[in-house]
Design a protein around this motif. Structure first.
Motif, mmCIF file in Angstrom:
data_model
loop_
_atom_site.group_PDB
_atom_site.id
_atom_site.type_symbol
_atom_site.label_atom_id
_atom_site.label_comp_id
_atom_site.label_asym_id
_atom_site.label_seq_id
_atom_site.Cartn_x
_atom_site.Cartn_y
_atom_site.Cartn_z
ATOM 1 N N THR A 147 0.861 -1.366 -0.156
ATOM 2 C CA THR A 147 -0.112 0.053 -0.050
ATOM 3 C C THR A 147 0.766 1.303 -0.028
ATOM 4 O OG1 THR A 147 -0.182 0.006 2.597
ATOM 5 C CG2 THR A 147 -1.857 -1.000 1.171
ATOM 6 N N THR A 205 -3.546 4.921 -5.583
ATOM 7 C CA THR A 205 -3.385 5.608 -4.230
ATOM 8 C C THR A 205 -2.135 6.476 -4.210
ATOM 9 O OG1 THR A 205 -4.489 3.802 -3.019
ATOM 10 C CG2 THR A 205 -3.364 5.660 -1.772
ATOM 11 N N THR A 225 -7.163 8.206 -2.619
ATOM 12 C CA THR A 225 -7.421 6.634 -3.522
ATOM 13 C C THR A 225 -8.717 6.893 -4.173
ATOM 14 O OG1 THR A 225 -7.367 4.572 -3.287
ATOM 15 C CG2 THR A 225 -8.706 5.476 -1.513
#
Length: 262
Positions: A147, A205, A225
């Protein structure tokens, strides 16, 4: 007339050493700019020798710390901060309005994440699209290697986590240790991190750091995002928008209102 047990116990409670330690800790949590020993003496109405003894004991236990570069001011220490920052409800409340404004401006889900101990977690979110926002719902734990938030906050940490046996969420997930180290180095140099279908396929993102005052560690990230192509088509604009907003969130996250020490 006899005094109640509670009333008769009050002076003893106030004079006990443990109570004095607690009162100093309560006082320092209320003043983010720190306090001098003399100011603590004045507020708590305690002798100088007593305050110095208490401060030295608290500092030795890492519950408070003294910044010699700022005239010897005392601040909450790393052990106490671990307790203070373990609860995140106040962050949601304090940032809700500005986060909502940012989401409306960006037309994307906007969120705040933090690194706490050995995990990366979402702590606040505002979204114009609930189907996207579910992936950064407050309380959601984010894999550090897959992430944007995880990579950014890991890159800014003093020590990197183990890089073996990492889960592959998609074909884009980076699990090779050498490639990961190079990616983290690039993030440190650029000051932002992006994610392109590495955790959730089709999701893009971007996250920037929230630099809170003189704190040596960066533990908060501000991101947005949405659909990958849409986010990446406006990547420069999105980065600029987040960087501008990050300073406002830094001010919010470092605020502590002075309260009565009595």
């Amino acid at each position: 007339m006899k005094r109640s047990a509670a009333a008769s116990a009050e002076p003893d409670r106030q004079s006990k050493p443990l109570e004095r330690y607690v009162r100093i800790l309560e006082l320092l949590t209320a003043y983010p700019d720190g306090l001098l020993a003399g100011e603590i003496e004045q507020i708590l109405n305690l002798p100088k020798t007593t305050v110095n003894r208490l401060l030295h004991a608290l500092e030795a236990s890492d519950l408070i710390t003294a910044n010699r570069k700022r005239g010897g001011r005392y601040f909450t220490g790393k052990r106490l901060n671990r307790v203070l920052y373990s609860e995140t409800g106040w962050i949601e409340i304090a940032t809700r309005r500005r986060l909502k404004e940012l989401a409306e401006t960006a037309h994307e889900t906007c969120f705040i994440t933090r690194r706490f101990q050995d995990r990366i977690e979402s702590v606040a979110m505002e979204s114009p699209d609930a189907s996207v926002g579910i992936y950064v719902t407050p309380g959601h734990i984010l894999p550090w290697h897959a992430t944007a938030s995880g990579k950014l906050l890991t890159a800014m940490a003093r020590q990197l986590p183990p890089m073996e046996g990492l889960e592959r969420f998609s074909d884009n997930t980076i699990i090779d240790p050498v490639e990961l180290k190079n990616t983290l180095a690039e993030i440190r140099a650029s000051g932002y991190a992006i994610e392109r279908s590495e955790h959730v396929i089709g999701l893009g993102t971007v996250v920037v750091p929230i630099v809170c005052g003189s704190e040596p560690d960066i533990v908060y990230g501000l991101g947005l995002t949405g659909p990958e192509q849409r986010v990446m088509d406006r990547i420069e604009e999105n980065i600029a928008l987040l960087r501008e907003a990050a300073s406002h969130f830094a001010a919010i996250l470092t605020i502590r209102r002075p309260v009565s020490a009595a």
